[in-house]
Design a protein around this motif. Structure first.
Motif, short mmCIF file in Angstrom:
data_model
loop_
_atom_site.label_atom_id
_atom_site.label_comp_id
_atom_site.label_asym_id
_atom_site.label_seq_id
_atom_site.Cartn_x
_atom_site.Cartn_y
_atom_site.Cartn_z
N THR A 115 115.14 47.93 41.57
CA THR A 115 114.82 48.71 40.38
C THR A 115 113.65 49.64 40.69
O THR A 115 112.83 49.33 41.55
CB THR A 115 114.46 47.81 39.19
OG1 THR A 115 113.79 48.59 38.22
CG2 THR A 115 113.53 46.69 39.61
N ARG A 135 125.17 55.36 39.70
CA ARG A 135 126.14 54.26 39.82
C ARG A 135 126.93 54.39 41.12
O ARG A 135 127.25 53.39 41.77
CB ARG A 135 127.08 54.26 38.62
CG ARG A 135 126.38 53.81 37.36
CD ARG A 135 127.31 53.88 36.18
NE ARG A 135 126.58 53.71 34.94
CZ ARG A 135 126.21 52.54 34.47
NH1 ARG A 135 126.52 51.45 35.13
NH2 ARG A 135 125.53 52.45 33.35
N PRO A 149 115.60 43.55 38.72
CA PRO A 149 115.99 44.27 37.49
C PRO A 149 115.97 43.38 36.25
O PRO A 149 115.58 43.81 35.17
CB PRO A 149 117.41 44.74 37.78
CG PRO A 149 117.55 44.72 39.24
CD PRO A 149 116.62 43.69 39.76
N ASN A 150 116.41 42.13 36.40
CA ASN A 150 116.47 41.30 35.20
C ASN A 150 115.29 40.35 35.09
O ASN A 150 115.40 39.25 34.60
CB ASN A 150 117.79 40.52 35.15
CG ASN A 150 118.18 40.07 36.54
OD1 ASN A 150 117.36 40.13 37.45
ND2 ASN A 150 119.41 39.62 36.69
N GLU A 179 119.44 56.02 37.79
CA GLU A 179 120.10 54.74 37.98
C GLU A 179 121.16 54.48 36.92
O GLU A 179 121.97 53.58 37.05
CB GLU A 179 119.06 53.60 37.95
CG GLU A 179 118.22 53.54 39.21
CD GLU A 179 117.14 52.49 39.13
OE1 GLU A 179 117.11 51.73 38.14
OE2 GLU A 179 116.31 52.43 40.05
N ARG A 180 121.11 55.27 35.85
CA ARG A 180 122.02 55.00 34.74
C ARG A 180 123.13 56.02 34.58
O ARG A 180 124.00 55.87 33.73
CB ARG A 180 121.21 54.89 33.45
CG ARG A 180 120.66 53.51 33.28
CD ARG A 180 119.40 53.48 32.48
NE ARG A 180 118.81 52.16 32.58
CZ ARG A 180 118.06 51.76 33.60
NH1 ARG A 180 117.79 52.59 34.60
NH2 ARG A 180 117.57 50.54 33.64
N ILE A 181 123.09 57.10 35.37
CA ILE A 181 124.17 58.07 35.25
C ILE A 181 125.17 57.88 36.37
O ILE A 181 124.98 57.07 37.27
CB ILE A 181 123.65 59.53 35.21
CG1 ILE A 181 122.88 59.84 36.50
CG2 ILE A 181 122.79 59.77 33.99
CD1 ILE A 181 122.49 61.27 36.62
N ARG A 182 126.21 58.70 36.32
CA ARG A 182 127.33 58.60 37.25
C ARG A 182 126.87 58.57 38.72
O ARG A 182 127.31 57.72 39.50
CB ARG A 182 128.23 59.81 36.99
CG ARG A 182 129.56 59.72 37.65
CD ARG A 182 130.27 61.07 37.45
NE ARG A 182 131.35 61.17 38.41
CZ ARG A 182 132.55 60.69 38.20
NH1 ARG A 182 132.82 60.08 37.07
NH2 ARG A 182 133.49 60.80 39.12
N TYR A 233 114.71 56.54 36.82
CA TYR A 233 115.21 55.66 35.75
C TYR A 233 116.53 56.19 35.20
O TYR A 233 117.51 55.46 35.06
CB TYR A 233 114.15 55.57 34.64
CG TYR A 233 114.61 54.81 33.42
CD1 TYR A 233 114.59 53.42 33.41
CD2 TYR A 233 115.07 55.48 32.28
CE1 TYR A 233 115.01 52.71 32.31
CE2 TYR A 233 115.50 54.78 31.17
CZ TYR A 233 115.46 53.40 31.19
OH TYR A 233 115.89 52.69 30.11
N ARG A 234 116.56 57.50 34.92
CA ARG A 234 117.78 58.10 34.41
C ARG A 234 118.88 58.06 35.47
O ARG A 234 120.02 57.72 35.20
CB ARG A 234 117.53 59.56 34.00
CG ARG A 234 116.97 59.75 32.64
CD ARG A 234 117.83 59.12 31.57
NE ARG A 234 119.18 59.68 31.50
CZ ARG A 234 120.24 59.01 31.01
NH1 ARG A 234 120.09 57.79 30.59
NH2 ARG A 234 121.42 59.60 30.98
N THR A 238 124.79 52.99 43.86
CA THR A 238 124.82 51.53 43.88
C THR A 238 126.13 51.03 44.47
O THR A 238 126.16 50.08 45.26
CB THR A 238 124.65 50.97 42.46
OG1 THR A 238 123.67 51.76 41.79
CG2 THR A 238 124.21 49.53 42.49
#
Lengths: 334, 295
Positions: A255, A183, A316-317, A177-180, A174-175, A186
């Motif tokens: 996700t 990204r 994800p959404n 997917e949100r850090i540098r 989870y983390r 992705t």
């Protein structure tokens, strides 16, 4: 409730392990690398656990014995001395480090390859590992290793290790997917060339994603080996790889919740269907299909899933922006 | 020869069709059923047999046709929807994996997981082995293997001729180059792709029947284990290269034959080790030229 947990303890643990294996396949996929290497590292982890606990550590697993008692709700409980949990954690560390080293050695050359070629290379890796473990004496040859000692008195005891591990790895992804780094993964998945043009080190990030998946698979292998008590070369094969792939792709490959829920639900599905097969009055052929058709179902799900839900069931959404998502589609249709 | 079918589809569509391995198995089982032999002890269709007893060669041809038809069905159901959406080739690969798993397990569900052997003497009165040696040095080669080799060379020649010299072949190569442009030029792409799948299925089914006649059908997973080795062969020969597939097969066979006796247990790993090395050193195959990455 106690009966439920005593009966289904091993299933629950296996479901959670399946979720983590799906996660281990999801990690390289996050960086756009379709790899079927997870079963190989899973097998490796299992062998690490089996070898350490039966050959390296002086622990007499012969003193352990099964107790089956349905009446007082004790199903498959172990008596005798228990294998120390601290050693289990040491095994997990060893398996993790070994998997990481092997993944880097394997990944550096293999990840230069793209798409289909990488998949082929990982299939080759799994097959070679299977043949080698079938032949070596250290891994017990074709028969495998028996009597892997139990660290917990009941199957449900594994939850003490598995649940924190699953939460930890889920939180980690989870983390991530949100850090540098996440990204960057992705970006590589969406467009390798554009990512490279933006200064993302392709080789470094691909190997990193591949290695993280490998480490997770190796650790899961350690727990599985203890949980099922025996380990041989039929653990972690090409078929298993397809099953994990189904977990990820059906669950959702965009996700981290996708593979986790996919793993848990799809692993439990055959058991539920087996229950359905016991309903009286079903035609024999159908009941048989419900009972034994696990792989037929996974296969069908893979085909239907790729055609109708290329991003999996959990996107994800899914939980937010529902209206926002609906609007652009309408515009598109006009 | 098994690899030729793979290659045919890859050369046109740039996808690896894992279902091909399952078609191979199907070809073997169809042929077995058509020779009127009974199925064994497990599965849904136990002890049943078709009322017809075709001679082996006829059964193999009809079995191959049926396998080709199955390949068409697979194309319609599992590949065309993805192609029409312009999906990633990796998704087609996953879908074909799903198809393969379904077919193999349906076979297992229907007829069980036993070994089956064709009736004795499938090739009539030909001797089982032919001596290629001179005088005292006998080098017997099994007739079956000569037949398999002969048939694969003939099929390779026919396919190469068909792809390079005929109008249909030209159209197919145009599709391989760019399907959209090809269809704009009035080529019926869907129909030709169906034809490709049919031919590939036929070749796969026929090779299943022939190889089954050489080593017996070792259960429904027979094709999958063969299929994974077939992957090594096509990578060795260069993906999408039909003569390369035959060369790759011969090279791999020789490599496996030259494993020293004390390491014989590792023989099954040879194909994959070769596959791995090829991928690292020469992904374009033995005969291939380096391909430019299209952006």
């Amino acid at each position: 409730m106690a009966v439920f947990f005593a009966t289904y303890g091993s299933l629950i643990v296996a479901m959670l392990l399946a979720a983590m294996l799906a996660l281990s396949l999801y990690l390289p996929l996050l960086a756009g690398q379709l790899s079927l290497a997870s079963p190989g590292f899973y097998a490796l982890g299992g062998y690490v656990a089996a070898i350490i606990s039966t050959r390296v550590v002086p622990f007499d697993s012969g003193a352990q014995a099964y107790i089956w008692r349905m009446g007082t709700h004790e199903v498959a409980r172990f008596s005798g001395p228990l294998y120390p949990v601290s050693l289990l954690i040491v095994e997990m560390l060893v398996a993790g480090v070994l998997s990481a080293v092997l993944a880097i050695v394997l990944g550096l050359p293999a990840l230069r390859l793209r798409g289909i070629y990488l998949l082929l290379a990982t299939i080759a890796f799994v097959q070679i590992l299977q043949v080698v473990t079938q032949v070596l004496d250290l891994t017990g040859g074709a028969i495998g290793i028996f009597n892997i000692p139990q660290p917990f008195a009941s199957q449900l005891g594994y939850a003490w290790v598995v649940v924190p591990l699953l939460l930890l790895s889920a939180g980690f992804v989870y983390r991530l997917e949100r850090i540098r780094i996440g990204r960057a993964f992705t970006a590589i998945r969406e467009d390798e060339l554009a990512a490279a043009a933006m200064g993302i080190n392709l080789a470094y990030h691909k190997v990193l994603a591949f290695t993280m998946g490998a480490v997770l698979a190796g650790i899961v292998g350690v727990i599985s080996a203890h949980s099922i008590n025996t380990w041989n070369s039929r653990q972690g094969t090409f078929d298993a790889g397809i099953t994990y792939l189904a977990f990820v792709l059906i669950g959702g490959s965009r996700t981290f919740l996708g593979p986790i829920i996919g793993g848990i639900v799809l692993y439990a599905l055959p058991e539920v269907l087996r229950g359905l097969a016991a309903i009286p009055g079903l035609p024999l052929a159908l009941a048989q299909l419900l009972k034994d058709g696990r792989l037929i179902m996974y296969g069908l799900l893979l085909v239907l899933g790729t055609i109708f839900f290329p991003q999996g069931l959990i996107r994800p959404n899914l939980f937010r922006h529902r209206t926002v998502e609906a609007t652009p589609r309408k515009i598109e249709q006009q | 020869m098994f690899a030729v079918g793979y290659t045919l589809i890859f050369s046109i569509l740039r996808i690896i069709n894992f279902a091909h391995a399952a078609i191979f198995t199907l070809g073997a089982y169809f042929t077995y059923a058509l020779t009127g032999s009974a199925f064994g002890y497990n599965g849904l269709l136990k002890n049943s047999a078709l009322p017809i007893h075709l001679p082996f060669l006829l059964a193999a041809v009809v079995g191959a046709m049926l396998a080709g038809l199955v390949a068409i069905v697979i194309e319609r159901l599992a590949f065309r929807p993805l192609r029409n959406r312009g999906a990633d080739p990796l998704l087609s690969l996953v879908s074909s994996l799903g198809v393969a798993v379904v077919i193999v397990n349906v076979i297992q569900y229907l007829v069980g997981a036993e070994n089956y052997s064709y009736p004795a003497q499938p090739y009539g009165n030909l001797p089982t082995a032919i001596n290629f040696g001179l005088g005292s040095q006998r080098i017997p080669v099994r007739t079956v293997q000569i037949v398999i080799f002969g048939v694969s060379v003939v099929i390779m020649l026919l396919l190469t001729y068909w792809l390079n010299r005929t109008k249909t072949g030209k159209a197919l190569r145009a599709i391989a180059e760019d399907a959209t442009t090809a269809s704009l030029l009035g080529i019926n792409t869907d129909q030709l792709i169906l034809l490709t799948f049919f031919l590939s299925g036929m070749v796969g089914g026929l090779s299943g029947a022939l190889i089954g006649s050489s080593v017996s059908i070792a259960g429904p997973y027979f094709g999958i284990s063969f299929g994974l080795r077939g992957l090594a062969v096509i990578v060795l020969g260069g993906l999408g290269d039909i003569p390369g597939a035959i060369v790759g097969g011969v090279v791999l066979g020789l490599a496996e034959a030259f494993v020293p006796v004390q390491y014989i247990a590792y023989k099954d790993a040879v194909a994959f080790a070769v596959l791995f090395l090829m991928l690292l050193l020469r992904p374009q195959g033995l005969l291939g030229r380096a391909e430019l990455q299209k952006v």
